[in-house]
Design a protein around this motif. Structure first.
Motif, PDB file in Angstrom:
ATOM      1  N   TYR A 141      44.131  57.477  26.260  1.00 48.54           N
ATOM      2  CA  TYR A 141      44.824  57.973  27.454  1.00 48.54           C
ATOM      3  C   TYR A 141      43.815  58.126  28.581  1.00 48.54           C
ATOM      4  O   TYR A 141      42.830  58.839  28.460  1.00 48.54           O
ATOM      5  CB  TYR A 141      45.500  59.307  27.161  1.00 48.54           C
ATOM      6  CG  TYR A 141      46.198  59.888  28.366  1.00 48.54           C
ATOM      7  CD1 TYR A 141      47.325  59.257  28.888  1.00 48.54           C
ATOM      8  CD2 TYR A 141      45.743  61.038  28.975  1.00 48.54           C
ATOM      9  CE1 TYR A 141      47.970  59.774  29.994  1.00 48.54           C
ATOM     10  CE2 TYR A 141      46.377  61.564  30.084  1.00 48.54           C
ATOM     11  CZ  TYR A 141      47.495  60.917  30.589  1.00 48.54           C
ATOM     12  OH  TYR A 141      48.134  61.427  31.684  1.00 48.54           O
TER      13      TYR A 141
ATOM     14  N   LEU B 113      51.368  49.255  26.519  1.00 52.90           N
ATOM     15  CA  LEU B 113      50.914  50.199  27.531  1.00 52.90           C
ATOM     16  C   LEU B 113      51.983  51.261  27.761  1.00 52.90           C
ATOM     17  O   LEU B 113      53.164  50.943  27.918  1.00 52.90           O
ATOM     18  CB  LEU B 113      50.645  49.447  28.837  1.00 52.90           C
ATOM     19  CG  LEU B 113      49.995  50.211  29.968  1.00 52.90           C
ATOM     20  CD1 LEU B 113      48.557  50.588  29.600  1.00 52.90           C
ATOM     21  CD2 LEU B 113      50.001  49.360  31.222  1.00 52.90           C
ATOM     22  N   ASN B 114      51.567  52.530  27.736  1.00 53.01           N
ATOM     23  CA  ASN B 114      52.428  53.657  28.103  1.00 53.01           C
ATOM     24  C   ASN B 114      52.022  54.153  29.478  1.00 53.01           C
ATOM     25  O   ASN B 114      50.829  54.257  29.771  1.00 53.01           O
ATOM     26  CB  ASN B 114      52.275  54.823  27.113  1.00 53.01           C
ATOM     27  CG  ASN B 114      52.801  54.498  25.745  1.00 53.01           C
ATOM     28  OD1 ASN B 114      53.813  53.830  25.598  1.00 53.01           O
ATOM     29  ND2 ASN B 114      52.110  54.973  24.722  1.00 53.01           N
TER      30      ASN B 114
ATOM     31  N   SER C 125      57.277  52.634  28.689  1.00 57.70           N
ATOM     32  CA  SER C 125      56.457  51.918  27.719  1.00 57.70           C
ATOM     33  C   SER C 125      56.854  50.454  27.678  1.00 57.70           C
ATOM     34  O   SER C 125      58.028  50.117  27.802  1.00 57.70           O
ATOM     35  CB  SER C 125      56.644  52.488  26.313  1.00 57.70           C
ATOM     36  OG  SER C 125      56.269  53.826  26.244  1.00 57.70           O
TER      37      SER C 125
ATOM     38  N   GLY D  56      50.775  45.607  20.513  1.00 54.60           N
ATOM     39  CA  GLY D  56      49.910  46.169  21.539  1.00 54.60           C
ATOM     40  C   GLY D  56      50.723  46.381  22.800  1.00 54.60           C
ATOM     41  O   GLY D  56      51.662  45.628  23.072  1.00 54.60           O
TER      42      GLY D  56
ATOM     43  N   GLY E  62      45.175  54.537  20.430  1.00 50.87           N
ATOM     44  CA  GLY E  62      45.352  54.402  21.869  1.00 50.87           C
ATOM     45  C   GLY E  62      44.335  55.251  22.599  1.00 50.87           C
ATOM     46  O   GLY E  62      43.656  56.094  22.003  1.00 50.87           O
TER      47      GLY E  62
ATOM     48  N   ARG F 280      48.881  48.745  17.422  1.00 44.55           N
ATOM     49  CA  ARG F 280      49.582  49.259  16.248  1.00 44.55           C
ATOM     50  C   ARG F 280      49.612  48.184  15.161  1.00 44.55           C
ATOM     51  O   ARG F 280      49.712  46.994  15.446  1.00 44.55           O
ATOM     52  CB  ARG F 280      51.009  49.632  16.647  1.00 44.55           C
ATOM     53  CG  ARG F 280      51.745  50.380  15.596  1.00 44.55           C
ATOM     54  CD  ARG F 280      53.073  50.846  16.100  1.00 44.55           C
ATOM     55  NE  ARG F 280      53.986  49.704  16.126  1.00 44.55           N
ATOM     56  CZ  ARG F 280      55.132  49.679  16.779  1.00 44.55           C
ATOM     57  NH1 ARG F 280      55.493  50.697  17.512  1.00 44.55           N
ATOM     58  NH2 ARG F 280      55.907  48.630  16.731  1.00 44.55           N
TER      59      ARG F 280
ATOM     60  N   GLN G  63      48.131  54.627  29.120  1.00 43.83           N
ATOM     61  CA  GLN G  63      47.624  54.674  27.757  1.00 43.83           C
ATOM     62  C   GLN G  63      47.826  53.307  27.087  1.00 43.83           C
ATOM     63  O   GLN G  63      48.912  52.987  26.621  1.00 43.83           O
ATOM     64  CB  GLN G  63      48.355  55.734  26.940  1.00 43.83           C
ATOM     65  CG  GLN G  63      47.875  55.829  25.511  1.00 43.83           C
ATOM     66  CD  GLN G  63      48.723  56.778  24.702  1.00 43.83           C
ATOM     67  OE1 GLN G  63      49.942  56.807  24.824  1.00 43.83           O
ATOM     68  NE2 GLN G  63      48.068  57.564  23.875  1.00 43.83           N
ATOM     69  N   PRO G  64      46.777  52.476  27.037  1.00 47.27           N
ATOM     70  CA  PRO G  64      46.884  51.256  26.236  1.00 47.27           C
ATOM     71  C   PRO G  64      46.831  51.629  24.753  1.00 47.27           C
ATOM     72  O   PRO G  64      46.173  52.600  24.379  1.00 47.27           O
ATOM     73  CB  PRO G  64      45.663  50.440  26.659  1.00 47.27           C
ATOM     74  CG  PRO G  64      44.716  51.422  27.226  1.00 47.27           C
ATOM     75  CD  PRO G  64      45.507  52.582  27.731  1.00 47.27           C
ATOM     76  N   PHE G  65      47.541  50.864  23.927  1.00 45.66           N
ATOM     77  CA  PHE G  65      47.553  51.167  22.494  1.00 45.66           C
ATOM     78  C   PHE G  65      47.716  49.895  21.674  1.00 45.66           C
ATOM     79  O   PHE G  65      48.179  48.862  22.177  1.00 45.66           O
ATOM     80  CB  PHE G  65      48.669  52.158  22.150  1.00 45.66           C
ATOM     81  CG  PHE G  65      50.059  51.616  22.359  1.00 45.66           C
ATOM     82  CD1 PHE G  65      50.721  50.964  21.334  1.00 45.66           C
ATOM     83  CD2 PHE G  65      50.701  51.758  23.582  1.00 45.66           C
ATOM     84  CE1 PHE G  65      51.995  50.461  21.520  1.00 45.66           C
ATOM     85  CE2 PHE G  65      51.968  51.264  23.779  1.00 45.66           C
ATOM     86  CZ  PHE G  65      52.625  50.615  22.749  1.00 45.66           C
TER      87      PHE G  65
END
Length: 104
Positions: free
Chosen positions: A26, A60-61, A72, A58, A24, A37, A33-35
């Motif tokens: 930040y 976003l936080n 999230s 996938g 991810g 997994r 924070q896009p991420f």
């Protein structure tokens, strides 16, 4: 751990291996924070091989108040490693919206 039903011994926790990777970025100015997994689950015993799966995700936080308050959302695709021939649904989709609060 094992279970015995009708004289058949079944392991409750079959031997398995997992792969987990997450990445991810930040962005401090927006507190977003896009991420992405990736997860994979393997079973050693051939009797449990059809339980193996791959997960792609996938999301976003949004860190509203640092690590004390976070919102999230993510999408996840779950695919079995061994396709089940007679299953109507081969893969699964999963969407999650989560509010996380820490109070000290």
């Amino acid at each position: 751990f094992t279970s015995v039903a009708a004289g058949v011994v079944t392991p409750l926790l079959p031997r398995q291996d997992s792969i987990f990777a997450a990445a991810g970025f930040y962005h401090a100015a927006t507190r977003l924070q896009p991420f992405v997994r990736y997860e994979e689950l393997f079973f050693s015993d051939a009797a449990f091989e059809n339980r193996g799966q791959r997960r792609y995700a996938g999301g976003l936080n949004w860190y509203i108040a640092a690590n004390n308050l976070k919102l999230s959302g993510f999408y996840e695709r779950i695919a079995p490693r061994v396709p089940v021939a007679n299953a109507r649904i081969k893969d699964s989709n999963h969407f999650l919206l989560q509010l996380q609060v820490y109070y000290f």
